[in-house]
Design a protein around this motif. Sequence first.
Motif, PDB file in Angstrom:
ATOM      1  N   ASP A 191      -2.619  -5.806  11.306  1.00 32.71           N
ATOM      2  CA  ASP A 191      -1.846  -5.340  10.166  1.00 32.71           C
ATOM      3  C   ASP A 191      -2.540  -5.708   8.868  1.00 32.71           C
ATOM      4  N   LEU A 192      -2.417  -4.848   7.876  1.00 32.23           N
ATOM      5  CA  LEU A 192      -3.066  -5.103   6.584  1.00 32.23           C
ATOM      6  C   LEU A 192      -2.606  -6.423   5.974  1.00 32.23           C
ATOM      7  N   ASP A 193      -1.382  -6.820   6.199  1.00 32.90           N
ATOM      8  CA  ASP A 193      -0.921  -8.103   5.668  1.00 32.90           C
ATOM      9  C   ASP A 193      -1.757  -9.257   6.222  1.00 32.90           C
ATOM     10  N   GLU A 194      -2.068  -9.213   7.525  1.00 38.80           N
ATOM     11  CA  GLU A 194      -2.908 -10.248   8.137  1.00 38.80           C
ATOM     12  C   GLU A 194      -4.293 -10.265   7.496  1.00 38.80           C
ATOM     13  N   ALA A 196      -5.244  -9.015   4.450  1.00 44.63           N
ATOM     14  CA  ALA A 196      -5.195  -9.395   3.033  1.00 44.63           C
ATOM     15  C   ALA A 196      -5.007 -10.898   2.861  1.00 44.63           C
ATOM     16  N   ASN A 197      -4.220 -11.513   3.743  1.00 38.09           N
ATOM     17  CA  ASN A 197      -3.945 -12.948   3.612  1.00 38.09           C
ATOM     18  C   ASN A 197      -5.179 -13.810   3.835  1.00 38.09           C
ATOM     19  N   LEU A 198      -6.198 -13.266   4.499  1.00 38.88           N
ATOM     20  CA  LEU A 198      -7.417 -14.038   4.761  1.00 38.88           C
ATOM     21  C   LEU A 198      -8.474 -13.889   3.668  1.00 38.88           C
ATOM     22  N   LEU A 199      -8.293 -12.925   2.788  1.00 33.97           N
ATOM     23  CA  LEU A 199      -9.347 -12.603   1.828  1.00 33.97           C
ATOM     24  C   LEU A 199      -9.216 -13.396   0.535  1.00 33.97           C
ATOM     25  N   GLY A 200     -10.390 -13.668  -0.073  1.00 32.07           N
ATOM     26  CA  GLY A 200     -10.429 -14.450  -1.297  1.00 32.07           C
ATOM     27  C   GLY A 200     -11.248 -13.786  -2.375  1.00 32.07           C
ATOM     28  N   SER A 201     -11.477 -14.491  -3.458  1.00 36.12           N
ATOM     29  CA  SER A 201     -12.153 -13.957  -4.635  1.00 36.12           C
ATOM     30  C   SER A 201     -13.507 -13.344  -4.276  1.00 36.12           C
ATOM     31  N   GLY A 202     -13.721 -12.106  -4.721  1.00 32.45           N
ATOM     32  CA  GLY A 202     -14.975 -11.415  -4.494  1.00 32.45           C
ATOM     33  C   GLY A 202     -15.030 -10.612  -3.212  1.00 32.45           C
ATOM     34  N   ASP A 203     -14.109 -10.846  -2.284  1.00 33.15           N
ATOM     35  CA  ASP A 203     -14.054 -10.031  -1.071  1.00 33.15           C
ATOM     36  C   ASP A 203     -13.633  -8.614  -1.441  1.00 33.15           C
ATOM     37  N   ILE A 204     -14.044  -7.657  -0.605  1.00 35.44           N
ATOM     38  CA  ILE A 204     -13.872  -6.235  -0.920  1.00 35.44           C
ATOM     39  C   ILE A 204     -13.066  -5.562   0.184  1.00 35.44           C
ATOM     40  N   ILE A 205     -11.984  -4.900  -0.203  1.00 41.16           N
ATOM     41  CA  ILE A 205     -11.238  -4.036   0.718  1.00 41.16           C
ATOM     42  C   ILE A 205     -11.732  -2.615   0.495  1.00 41.16           C
ATOM     43  N   THR A 206     -12.376  -2.031   1.509  1.00 37.55           N
ATOM     44  CA  THR A 206     -12.837  -0.652   1.387  1.00 37.55           C
ATOM     45  C   THR A 206     -11.877   0.285   2.111  1.00 37.55           C
ATOM     46  N   PRO A 213      -0.754   4.756   8.055  1.00 40.22           N
ATOM     47  CA  PRO A 213       0.424   3.888   7.925  1.00 40.22           C
ATOM     48  C   PRO A 213       0.083   2.471   7.466  1.00 40.22           C
ATOM     49  N   ASN A 214      -1.106   1.995   7.806  1.00 41.96           N
ATOM     50  CA  ASN A 214      -1.537   0.629   7.461  1.00 41.96           C
ATOM     51  C   ASN A 214      -2.205   0.611   6.087  1.00 41.96           C
ATOM     52  N   ARG A 215      -1.544   1.207   5.088  1.00 43.92           N
ATOM     53  CA  ARG A 215      -2.165   1.371   3.770  1.00 43.92           C
ATOM     54  C   ARG A 215      -1.631   0.357   2.772  1.00 43.92           C
ATOM     55  N   ILE A 216      -2.202   0.400   1.545  1.00 47.09           N
ATOM     56  CA  ILE A 216      -1.868  -0.634   0.557  1.00 47.09           C
ATOM     57  C   ILE A 216      -0.484  -0.446  -0.042  1.00 47.09           C
ATOM     58  N   LEU A 217       0.092   0.751   0.068  1.00 46.98           N
ATOM     59  CA  LEU A 217       1.417   1.017  -0.493  1.00 46.98           C
ATOM     60  C   LEU A 217       2.488   0.945   0.588  1.00 46.98           C
ATOM     61  N   ALA A 225       3.104  -6.640  -1.028  1.00 48.54           N
ATOM     62  CA  ALA A 225       3.070  -7.982  -1.622  1.00 48.54           C
ATOM     63  C   ALA A 225       1.812  -8.726  -1.230  1.00 48.54           C
ATOM     64  N   SER A 226       1.373  -8.575   0.012  1.00 49.22           N
ATOM     65  CA  SER A 226       0.167  -9.285   0.468  1.00 49.22           C
ATOM     66  C   SER A 226      -1.065  -8.809  -0.285  1.00 49.22           C
ATOM     67  N   VAL A 227      -1.127  -7.515  -0.572  1.00 50.95           N
ATOM     68  CA  VAL A 227      -2.271  -6.965  -1.300  1.00 50.95           C
ATOM     69  C   VAL A 227      -2.221  -7.397  -2.761  1.00 50.95           C
ATOM     70  N   LYS A 228      -1.025  -7.436  -3.339  1.00 51.39           N
ATOM     71  CA  LYS A 228      -0.897  -7.921  -4.721  1.00 51.39           C
ATOM     72  C   LYS A 228      -1.381  -9.357  -4.828  1.00 51.39           C
ATOM     73  N   ARG A 229      -0.995 -10.191  -3.880  1.00 55.28           N
ATOM     74  CA  ARG A 229      -1.455 -11.585  -3.908  1.00 55.28           C
ATOM     75  C   ARG A 229      -2.969 -11.651  -3.764  1.00 55.28           C
TER      76      ARG A 229
END
Length: 377
Positions: A191-194, A196-206, A213-217, A225-229
């Motif tokens: 899941d995208l939440d999983e 996004a929760n692992l990514l940090g500064s400078g990481d890139i979501i392509t 269905p597994n999109r940012i919206l 919320a996970s993508v906003k964080r």
Amino acid sequence: MFDLVIRRARLPDGSLTDIAISDGKIAALGEVRGEAATEKDLAGQYWLSAGWIDSHVHCYPKSPIYHDEADRIGVATGVTTVVDAGSTGADDIDAFYQITREADTRVHALLNIARTGIVTQNELADMSQIDKVGIRDAIKRLPGFILGIKARMSSSVVGANGIHPLVRAKEIQQENGDLPLMVHIGNNPPDLDEIANLLGSGDIITHCYNGKPNRILTPAGELRASVKRALDRGVRLDVGHGSASFSFEVARVAIAQGILPYTISSDIYCRNRINGPVHSLAHVMSKFFSVGMTLPQIIDCVTLHAAQSLRLRDRGRLEVGLDADLTLFDLKEEPCLFIDSEGQSVAGEKQLIPLAAVVGGEWFITDEGKKHHVVNL
């Protein structure tokens, strides 16, 4: 004496400038005085920016699935730098490097964390494919060529392994100088939440505006919320249009909320170049006029931001002392039809036409430039 002076070039903000080049570097900007071996006067008729960087392509010619020729998607279309996003892993990266030495386009790679790269569609279904030592050694051998690492995190790629390949990718990143990490998102699991929760500064979501269905919206059209964080932590969004990863509707709704891409990239390879919906980086960039972005914003995504994202410190800006990589283009204002990866069409009114690329001071007329007789400049 300068090697080349380009006079009265129109910048994305509408202003005019001269640019002088010597020894492959930008030597002067503004109103340039002095002689040059070659002069080209654009007379304010054509636009010019720092060289376009496509930060997500597939151009390893020997790849059995996603392949193309670097110059075909590079200087022939106004792109001065291409970054192959994971076509090769540690097993083939040296062969890829040797091939790229023949290209006029600057070519770099994001190393796939799977040692075989994309030889099959499920390269991370077997965790033994992730060879930390092989990755470490490849990065040490090719420090200027390998800019970072790539992990494709969708169900068809990871199989039953879920989030575990990304956990391993983060370990590899931290063990190798905190290189940029690009993460492909698609169908879940994971899941995208999983993710996004692992990514940090400078990481890139392509593939940030994919319509799956597994999109940012959320279904209500709000940013997850996970993508906003993640964005608040400094994670960056990359377009990675591709054959199946760009939705006009998702992009329109997101951009209207201020959720802009940090980088615009094509995810181009031979089939989606020839048959669409990608065609070229310029074609992908042009789509963003139709979803609310301005010319300066679009150009920043393929110059300044792309260079920052992949730590290309001598590119992406018009500044004395940096690489003399430039893209000359026209902005055609006429009706045109654009199609996204979902098969949806949008009527556009603006289209970017790349006319020439300058790489290290060397001038290349694009395919479109030849049609428009820019060869005579």
